[in-house]
Design an enzyme around this catalytic site. Structure first.
Site, PDB file in Angstrom:
ATOM      1  CB  SER A 134      45.879  19.911 -22.636  1.00  0.00           C
ATOM      2  OG  SER A 134      46.103  18.629 -23.153  1.00  0.00           O
ATOM      3  CE1 TYR A 148      49.948  15.318 -16.212  1.00  0.00           C
ATOM      4  CE2 TYR A 148      51.080  15.050 -18.309  1.00  0.00           C
ATOM      5  CZ  TYR A 148      50.558  15.872 -17.325  1.00  0.00           C
ATOM      6  OH  TYR A 148      50.635  17.235 -17.461  1.00  0.00           O
ATOM      7  CE  LYS A 152      47.379  17.384 -17.909  1.00  0.00           C
ATOM      8  NZ  LYS A 152      46.677  18.527 -17.254  1.00  0.00           N
TER       9      LYS A 152
END
Length: 273
Positions: A134, A148, A152
């Protein structure tokens, strides 16, 4: 006893560093990469305990075939490290449909396919450890990296749920949450950029000024942390890497709690009677 470690995105960055470290301590490594030639020298050095497989993680069928090939070659898979992925720079308004779809397919679905492929094998073994890469940006956000962070955050949710679902089978699950590290994450192969809108130019300038001056960790220093994680009988669900992420995340969650508490009357009233 040597472990068999399956690592995606093992051609560079954390993946390459970790693959080489596991090999040097005597473990078996399956390195899943898009271009096997990037590991040709490492393969020559470790001909018996390194298996290099060509894999684009967005290919679900290919992911299942790679996991099966690893199991056939080494007889078992003890650890799966889903490391493959890339960053994306772009304001939410700037993101194209292609930007969004490819990032989701690579960072989220790419790890989901290998998980689905390896869980039956680990369940049959009665043991295994799935480690998801992560990020501190899976707990926090910064401007221009919303997509992004979205991937995650998704990894965080999938992985926490997975941990509860497979614990009775002897399968352990962990999230690695690194802060900023001096890898090639900012390079062309690891960081994509959307078509820029001039209205965000000032924000972009500030973003890169901060990034260039941030206290970046040494990626090689993560090796001992990873060894500790895979060797312990009771690994944590979440492990932050580096010294910069924890205080940042701690502050964010403290502020969230303050906000939720200050709005408790509204929240409770919204429940109804």
């Amino acid at each position: 006893m040597a472990k068999t470690i399956f690592i995606t995105g093992a051609s560079r960055g954390f993946g390459r560093i970790w693959a080489e470290a596991f090999l040097r301590r005597g473990d078996n490594v399956v390195a899943a990469v898009r271009n096997p030639e990037t590991l040709s020298e490492l393969k020559q050095e470790f001909p018996s305990n390194l298996l290099v497989l060509k894999l684009d993680v967005i290919d679900r069928t290919g992911s299942f075939e790679a996991i099966e090939a690893a199991k056939t070659h080494f007889g078992r898979i003890d650890v799966l490290i889903n490391n493959a992925g890339y960053g994306q720079i772009g304001a939410v308004e700037e993101l194209s449909e292609q930007d969004v779809r490819l990032q989701l397919e690579t960072n989220v679905l790419g790890s989901l396919w290998t998980i689905q492929a390896v869980v039956p094998i680990m369940r049959q073994q009665g043991s295994g450890h799935i480690i998801q890469l992560s990020s501190a940006l899976g707990l926090n956000t910064v401007t221009l990296m919303g997509m992004y962070s979205a991937t995650k955050f998704a990894i965080e949710g999938i992985t926490e749920t997975l941990a509860a679902e497979v614990s009775d089978f002897g399968i352990k699950v962990s999230l690695l949450e690194p802060g900023r590290y001096a890898t090639d994450f900012s390079g062309a192969e690891s960081l994509a950029s959307s078509e820029p809108n001039p209205v965000y130019d000032r924000m972009r300038k500030v973003f890169w000024e901060y990034a260039d001056n941030e206290d970046a960790g040494n990626p090689a220093a993560t090796v001992d942390a990873l060894f500790a994680l895979v060797d312990t009988d009771k690994p944590p669900l979440r492990l932050i890497l580096g010294r910069t992420a924890y205080p940042w995340v701690k502050n964010t969650y403290e502020e969230r709690l303050k906000t939720w508490e200050s709005w408790q009357n509204v929240s409770v009233a919204a429940h109804g009677k």
